[in-house]
Scaffold this motif. Structure first.
Motif, short mmCIF file in Angstrom:
data_model
loop_
_atom_site.label_atom_id
_atom_site.label_comp_id
_atom_site.label_asym_id
_atom_site.label_seq_id
_atom_site.Cartn_x
_atom_site.Cartn_y
_atom_site.Cartn_z
N ILE A 111 4.53 7.62 6.91
CA ILE A 111 3.82 7.67 5.63
C ILE A 111 4.50 6.77 4.60
CG2 ILE A 111 3.23 9.19 3.70
CD1 ILE A 111 2.92 11.44 5.84
N LEU A 112 5.80 6.90 4.46
CA LEU A 112 6.52 6.10 3.49
C LEU A 112 6.47 4.61 3.85
CD1 LEU A 112 8.09 6.45 0.89
CD2 LEU A 112 10.16 6.71 2.23
N GLY A 113 6.56 4.29 5.13
CA GLY A 113 6.49 2.90 5.58
C GLY A 113 5.14 2.27 5.28
N LEU A 114 4.06 3.02 5.52
CA LEU A 114 2.73 2.51 5.21
C LEU A 114 2.55 2.31 3.71
CD1 LEU A 114 0.41 4.50 7.65
CD2 LEU A 114 1.13 2.12 7.83
N PHE A 115 3.03 3.27 2.93
CA PHE A 115 2.92 3.17 1.48
C PHE A 115 3.69 1.96 0.95
CE2 PHE A 115 4.68 4.16 -2.74
CZ PHE A 115 3.49 4.24 -3.46
N LEU A 116 4.93 1.78 1.40
CA LEU A 116 5.73 0.65 0.95
C LEU A 116 5.15 -0.68 1.42
CD1 LEU A 116 9.34 2.06 1.38
CD2 LEU A 116 8.11 1.65 -0.75
N SER A 117 4.56 -0.69 2.61
CA SER A 117 3.94 -1.91 3.13
C SER A 117 2.76 -2.33 2.25
CB SER A 117 3.46 -1.70 4.56
OG SER A 117 4.55 -1.48 5.42
N ILE A 118 1.94 -1.37 1.87
CA ILE A 118 0.80 -1.68 0.99
C ILE A 118 1.30 -2.16 -0.36
CG2 ILE A 118 -1.13 -0.65 -0.28
CD1 ILE A 118 -1.58 1.13 2.19
N LEU A 119 2.31 -1.49 -0.89
CA LEU A 119 2.86 -1.87 -2.19
C LEU A 119 3.43 -3.29 -2.14
CD1 LEU A 119 3.40 -0.65 -5.01
CD2 LEU A 119 5.64 0.02 -4.15
N LEU A 120 4.23 -3.59 -1.13
CA LEU A 120 4.80 -4.94 -0.99
C LEU A 120 3.70 -5.98 -0.79
CD1 LEU A 120 7.98 -4.36 1.19
CD2 LEU A 120 7.90 -5.29 -1.11
N PHE A 121 2.70 -5.64 0.00
CA PHE A 121 1.60 -6.57 0.23
C PHE A 121 0.88 -6.88 -1.07
CE2 PHE A 121 -2.92 -7.32 1.14
CZ PHE A 121 -2.80 -8.51 1.85
N MET A 122 0.64 -5.88 -1.88
CA MET A 122 -0.05 -6.10 -3.15
C MET A 122 0.77 -6.99 -4.08
SD MET A 122 -1.76 -2.30 -3.60
CE MET A 122 -1.68 -2.33 -5.34
N ILE A 123 2.07 -6.85 -4.04
CA ILE A 123 2.95 -7.69 -4.87
C ILE A 123 2.96 -9.13 -4.36
CG2 ILE A 123 5.35 -8.10 -5.53
CD1 ILE A 123 5.67 -4.98 -5.51
N VAL A 124 3.10 -9.29 -3.05
CA VAL A 124 3.21 -10.62 -2.44
C VAL A 124 1.86 -11.32 -2.36
CG1 VAL A 124 3.86 -11.83 -0.31
CG2 VAL A 124 5.28 -9.98 -1.16
#
Length: 163
Positions: A111-124
């Motif tokens: 769950i945390l990995g998916l959330f952080l992946s989406i967050l990083l993707f939105m930033i990048v």
């Protein structure tokens, strides 16, 4: 021996990150090697039984089936979400790392990995034109950070056990 395997695992995570960010694909042999090393680490100092690993794979299977049902309802027809919504390498990456976590820690990492992946993707994404998420790459970076925090005795996220 365990420290050597852990070091090799971390190097493989770096390679997966680089491959996924550059090519949006990862080599299958890397996932096989990660799975073997994860099993060996667990074999050297057993933390998980086969039953525990099976529970994690069952969780992943249920999540994948749920995602497929969601995609079917959303698109109004049955469609294989692999390579259109999620890559096969991403799914196999989740399978390969199951021997590293107990079920409750695996769910938390998922769950945390998916959330952080989406967050990083939105930033990048604002700086790149790609519309796909290098999920295995982001999760590999997340694991590198988690293992690093454990190695430097800062905190032990997900109760990762190795020496």
């Amino acid at each position: 021996m365990k420290a050597t395997l852990t070091t090799v695992l971390l190097i493989l995570f770096v390679v997966i990150s680089i491959q996924d960010f550059k090519h949006r694909a990862i080599h299958a042999y890397l996932l096989v090697v990660i799975a073997i090393i994860s099993i060996l680490i667990n074999y050297i100092e057993p933390l998980l039984s086969l039953y525990e690993i099976g529970k994690s794979i069952t969780f992943l299977s249920c999540t994948s089936i749920g995602f497929m049902i969601y995609q079917t309802i959303k698109n109004k027809h049955l469609k294989n979400p692999i390579d259109t919504s999620i890559g096969l390498g991403d799914i196999l990456f989740f399978v390969a790392i199951t021997p590293l976590f107990q079920i409750h820690n695996y769910v938390l990492f998922f769950i945390l990995g998916l959330f952080l992946s989406i967050l990083l993707f939105m930033i990048v994404q604002k700086k790149r034109a790609d519309t796909t998420i290098p999920l295995a790459g982001y999760l590999s970076l997340f694991l590198i950070v988690c293992f690093g925090l454990k190695l430097f005795n800062i905190v032990n996220p997900f109760f990762i056990e190795f020496n």
